[in-house]
Design an enzyme around this catalytic site. Structure first.
Site, short mmCIF file in Angstrom:
data_model
loop_
_atom_site.label_atom_id
_atom_site.label_comp_id
_atom_site.label_asym_id
_atom_site.label_seq_id
_atom_site.Cartn_x
_atom_site.Cartn_y
_atom_site.Cartn_z
N TYR A 103 -18.22 -8.91 93.59
CA TYR A 103 -17.03 -8.60 92.80
C TYR A 103 -15.99 -7.87 93.67
O TYR A 103 -16.33 -7.00 94.46
CB TYR A 103 -17.39 -7.67 91.63
CG TYR A 103 -18.40 -8.22 90.64
CD1 TYR A 103 -18.68 -9.58 90.55
CD2 TYR A 103 -19.07 -7.36 89.76
CE1 TYR A 103 -19.60 -10.06 89.62
CE2 TYR A 103 -19.99 -7.83 88.83
CZ TYR A 103 -20.26 -9.17 88.77
OH TYR A 103 -21.16 -9.64 87.85
N GLU A 123 -23.07 8.37 69.39
CA GLU A 123 -22.41 7.34 68.58
C GLU A 123 -21.09 7.82 67.96
O GLU A 123 -20.32 7.02 67.46
CB GLU A 123 -23.37 6.83 67.50
CG GLU A 123 -24.49 5.98 68.11
CD GLU A 123 -25.56 5.58 67.10
OE1 GLU A 123 -25.73 6.33 66.10
OE2 GLU A 123 -26.22 4.55 67.32
#
Ligand SMILES: [Zn+2]
Ligand SMILES: [Zn+2]
Length: 392
Positions: free
Chosen positions: A298, A372
């Site tokens: 990449y 979360e």
């Protein structure tokens, strides 16, 4: 969370976003094998009447058209898991032996779907188009390029592209966005050293490839310490040395294998040139022969300054200006770089760690998990970015 500004429609989808995250977390899949995940994404998009089609295997392109004409933006979420056995004792623990969402891509799927839900409900207020890129195989072999080849950046042409990563180096409530390079290039090299084998007791009759491998490994360390400008970043890591079969046999060959990281093209090509020169020169000085193989990985991930400013302003509306930071650059790599080579954009980071809850293990750890509470923040920042970029 105190100080976090969430709109009512984001608050409304938040429980569902957590549910999606937990569902995806329990069923991690390897690159290009994300069929269950892709099915789930498609089902969710169908339920909110958002057009979606599969491209590049398990990739999904979803499109939301605003009521008014305008530019096109891309929201990218990678969807793959990692070959890690989860050690967390949580109700939503991975149900697949040897596989885990240890990088947080489950959170990327959930927040992007949450954003799609909210933005589909706000079509009237959007001038332009949002494309969602649910991308397979970020952890390898790379799903961004196949999706680009399948035309995700065309028809309509993408004017700006955005990606988000859950980030356990940042506390929940913080957002990272910085202009310029944010992730490095990641290339791989293999050096095969050929000597002349023989008896371990008769070094005068041989050319020892193990000794050459050791010298080359040490000499490679001078690339980073002596070659680039001291303020430029580079990494050369030899990750593997293989050679030999027994304590008293000198082998014919030895192999080195490693990874190189850089933030800029000139540094990247300098490293490649130096590895070849050092391997061949040191080997030859010791009478051995070195063959260097190089595999481009990449490229560096580089943020556009203007788009980064847009993300920072959008994030400030959600977490407050003081919580938008310029995070440290990391020498990890990302195939979103292929998208950002072709279109301006910004790769931003969603703070997801919470040390008090023990949710601060590093990415790729078998104990990785995130807070979360970060998920609705992510959804809200996505909607603010869209609002700003597709302003009527
Ligand atoms: Zn990762
Ligand atoms: Zn990742």
């Amino acid at each position: 969370m105190p100080g976090i500004r969430l709109s009512d429609d984001v608050k409304a989808v938040a429980p569902d976003v957590v549910a999606i995250r937990r569902d995806v977390h329990q069923h991690p899949e390897a690159g290009f094998k994300e069929t269950r995940t892709a099915d789930l994404i498609e089902r969710r998009l169908a339920a909110i009447r958002v057009d979606a089609k599969r491209i590049a295997g398990t990739g999904i392109l979803a499109t939301i058209k605003g009521a008014k004409p305008g530019p096109t933006m891309l929201v990218r979420a990678d969807i793959d898991g990692l070959p890690v056995t989860e050690l967390n004792e949580v109700p939503y623990r991975s149900q697949v032996p040897g596989m885990m969402h240890a990088c947080g891509h489950d959170g990327h799927v959930a927040t992007a779907l949450g954003a799609a839900t909210v933005l589909a409900g706000r079509r009237d207020k959007l001038a332009g188009t949002i494309k969602f890129m649910f991308q397979p195989a970020e952890e390898g072999p790379g799903g961004a390029m196949p999706m680009i080849e399948a035309g995700i950046l065309d028809k309509p042409k993408v004017d700006a592209a955005f990606a988000m990563h859950m980030w356990n180096d940042l506390a929940v409530g913080k957002i990272g966005a910085r202009p310029g390079p944010v992730f490095a290039s990641a290339d791989e090299f293999t050096i095969k050293i050929t000597g002349k084998g023989g008896h371990g007791a008769a070094p005068h009759q041989v050319i020892d490839p193990i000794v050459a491998a050791a010298h080359i490994t040490l000499a490679l360390q001078t690339i980073v310490s002596r070659k680039p400008h001291p303020l430029k970043s580079a990494v050369v890591t030899v990750g593997q040395i293989h050679g030999g079969v027994r304590h008293n046999i000198i082998s014919d060959t030895a192999t080195l294998n490693g990874t190189c990281r850089a933030l800029e093209k000139p540094v990247r090509s300098m490293i490649q040139k130096e590895i070849r020169a050092i391997a061949k020169g040191v080997a030859s000085g010791l009478g051995a022969w070195a063959d260097v193989e190089w595999r481009d990985g990449y490229p560096p991930t580089v943020n556009d300054p203007e788009m980064t400013e847009l993300v920072r302003a959008a994030a400030a509306q959600v977490v407050g200006e003081g919580n938008v930071v310029e995070q440290d650059i990391t020498m990890g790599a990302e195939d979103m770089s292929y998208v950002l080579e072709r279109t301006p954009g910004c790769y931003w980071l969603l703070g997801s760690a919470n040390a008090k809850k023990g949710l601060d293990y590093p990415h790729h750890s078998a104990r990785f998990d995130f807070d979360e509470e970060s998920l609705p923040i992510g959804v809200q920042v996505w909607t603010k970015i869209a609002e700003r970029f597709l302003k009527p």
